[in-house]
Design an enzyme around this catalytic site. Structure first.
Site, PDB file in Angstrom:
ATOM      1  N   HIS A 104     127.638  35.733  51.324  1.00  0.00           N
ATOM      2  CA  HIS A 104     127.914  34.674  52.389  1.00  0.00           C
ATOM      3  C   HIS A 104     127.454  33.604  52.049  1.00  0.00           C
ATOM      4  O   HIS A 104     126.305  33.140  51.548  1.00  0.00           O
ATOM      5  CB  HIS A 104     126.789  35.153  53.649  1.00  0.00           C
ATOM      6  CG  HIS A 104     127.089  34.278  55.046  1.00  0.00           C
ATOM      7  ND1 HIS A 104     127.903  34.678  55.933  1.00  0.00           N
ATOM      8  CD2 HIS A 104     126.314  33.235  55.308  1.00  0.00           C
ATOM      9  CE1 HIS A 104     127.753  33.929  56.865  1.00  0.00           C
ATOM     10  NE2 HIS A 104     126.922  32.933  56.439  1.00  0.00           N
TER      11      HIS A 104
ATOM     12  N   GLY B 175     118.327  35.234  61.380  1.00  0.00           N
ATOM     13  CA  GLY B 175     117.126  35.643  61.568  1.00  0.00           C
ATOM     14  C   GLY B 175     116.807  36.962  61.421  1.00  0.00           C
ATOM     15  O   GLY B 175     116.285  37.619  62.029  1.00  0.00           O
TER      16      GLY B 175
ATOM     17  N   ASP C 278     127.231  29.717  53.164  1.00  0.00           N
ATOM     18  CA  ASP C 278     127.145  28.653  54.199  1.00  0.00           C
ATOM     19  C   ASP C 278     127.524  27.370  53.795  1.00  0.00           C
ATOM     20  O   ASP C 278     126.552  26.636  53.164  1.00  0.00           O
ATOM     21  CB  ASP C 278     125.667  28.694  54.539  1.00  0.00           C
ATOM     22  CG  ASP C 278     125.228  29.810  55.522  1.00  0.00           C
ATOM     23  OD1 ASP C 278     126.257  30.070  56.159  1.00  0.00           O
ATOM     24  OD2 ASP C 278     124.245  30.589  55.080  1.00  0.00           O
TER      25      ASP C 278
ATOM     26  N   ASP D  11     124.757  36.729  62.226  1.00  0.00           N
ATOM     27  CA  ASP D  11     124.064  35.754  61.196  1.00  0.00           C
ATOM     28  C   ASP D  11     123.024  34.924  61.856  1.00  0.00           C
ATOM     29  O   ASP D  11     123.110  34.116  62.797  1.00  0.00           O
ATOM     30  CB  ASP D  11     125.185  34.791  60.811  1.00  0.00           C
ATOM     31  CG  ASP D  11     124.824  33.849  59.668  1.00  0.00           C
ATOM     32  OD1 ASP D  11     123.755  33.978  59.009  1.00  0.00           O
ATOM     33  OD2 ASP D  11     125.423  32.828  59.522  1.00  0.00           O
TER      34      ASP D  11
HETATM   35  C1  DX5 Z   1     122.568  29.373  59.403  1.00  0.00           C
HETATM   36  C2  DX5 Z   1     123.186  29.996  58.343  1.00  0.00           C
HETATM   37  C3  DX5 Z   1     122.731  31.359  58.103  1.00  0.00           C
HETATM   38  C4  DX5 Z   1     121.367  31.342  57.494  1.00  0.00           C
HETATM   39  C5  DX5 Z   1     121.025  32.862  57.488  1.00  0.00           C
HETATM   40  O1  DX5 Z   1     122.671  27.877  59.619  1.00  0.00           O
HETATM   41  O2  DX5 Z   1     124.601  30.154  58.928  1.00  0.00           O
HETATM   42  O3  DX5 Z   1     123.575  31.774  57.395  1.00  0.00           O
HETATM   43  O4  DX5 Z   1     121.624  30.918  56.207  1.00  0.00           O
HETATM   44  O5  DX5 Z   1     119.356  32.866  56.887  1.00  0.00           O
HETATM   45  P1  DX5 Z   1     118.613  33.498  57.494  1.00  0.00           P
HETATM   46  O6  DX5 Z   1     118.872  35.185  57.369  1.00  0.00           O
HETATM   47  O7  DX5 Z   1     117.247  33.221  56.915  1.00  0.00           O
HETATM   48  O8  DX5 Z   1     118.255  33.147  59.076  1.00  0.00           O
HETATM   49 ZN    ZN Z   2     126.006  31.580  57.944  1.00  0.00          ZN
END
Ligand code: DX5
Ligand code: ZN
Length: 225
Positions: free
Chosen positions: A40, A184, A42, A182
């Site tokens: 994934h 937490g 971001d 996606d």
């Molecule tokens: C949030 C992102 C997520 C994030 C997920 O803005 O879109 O993809 O990186 O990270 P965790 O799993 O730590 O919440």
């Molecule tokens: Zn994301």
């Protein structure tokens, strides 16, 4: 090949936003060894979300390694102008892109751009966006991503109301569209989101915050299975 034909019943997709970027290649390699097939990515533009995060140059750097080993790069476009970004990400080696419904005036036109670029496409909803925002385009996307945090950064707490939302979302979204969640995700909630219908489960800090990311990935896979 569509996501439905290609993906396993459930996929854990590590978010490289939380990776140690100085050791990104080695960390990705270890996750591929452990069975990861979707990474994934971001993509933040400093406008739709405050930080500028990961862009096409990183996708371009990772694509040969990931593709050679049968993996895919799924780009979560947290950007105000997805229409401009999709061709750039496609050229860099993205396999799929998900754009935010909040960021596009004309979701059908954005989907059309992704189709033209030959990448699979998904639509993303922020926690405060009604599920009905998906109604008109649910049939024409490969992925439907629900945010379980307000997008912006890794390491935030899962919003508990996301479980019920996910259940409703899965009921609305066509069967052949993969439901993604996606934000937490942890060993505490991964089986709950799976039961509520998530098929592609993004995990950032739960994977990369662990002392051994590949092992943490495997634990999440087992818990989700
Ligand atoms: C949030 C992102 C997520 C994030 C997920 O803005 O879109 O993809 O990186 O990270 P965790 O799993 O730590 O919440
Ligand atoms: Zn994301």
């Amino acid at each position: 090949m569509s996501w439905v034909e290609w993906t396993r019943d459930v996929e854990i997709a590590p978010s490289i936003y939380a990776a140690d970027l100085g050791r990104l290649g080695a960390q990705v390699d270890a996750l591929l060894d452990a069975g990861t097939r979707i990474f994934h990515i971001d993509v933040g533009d400093g406008h739709f979300i405050p930080p500028v995060t990961i862009g096409s140059v990183v996708v371009e750097a990772l694509a040969p390694l990931v593709h050679r080993r049968g993996g895919r790069l799924d780009c979560h476009l947290m950007v105000t102008n997805p229409d401009a970004q999709i061709p750039i990400m496609a050229a860099a080696g993205a396999d799929s892109v998900t754009f935010h419904v909040e960021a596009t005036g004309d979701a059908e036109a954005t989907i059309e751009i992704a189709r033209r670029e030959g990448v699979q496409v998904g639509i993303t909803l922020n926690p405060a966006t009604p599920l009905t925002a998906l109604a008109s385009v649910g049939d024409s996307v490969d992925l439907a991503l629900l945010m379980s945090v307000v997008p912006g950064k890794s390491g935030q707490s899962f919003l508990p109301e996301s479980i019920e939302r996910l259940r409703e979302h899965r009921a609305i979204v066509p069967r052949e569209c993969k439901v993604q969640i996606d934000g937490g995700i942890s060993s505490e909630n991964v089986s709950l989101v799976r039961e509520a219908g998530a098929e592609v489960i993004v995990a950032g800090s739960a994977v990369f915050g662990a002392s051994e990311p590949a092992r943490a990935y495997g634990e999440l896979v087992d818990l989700a299975g």
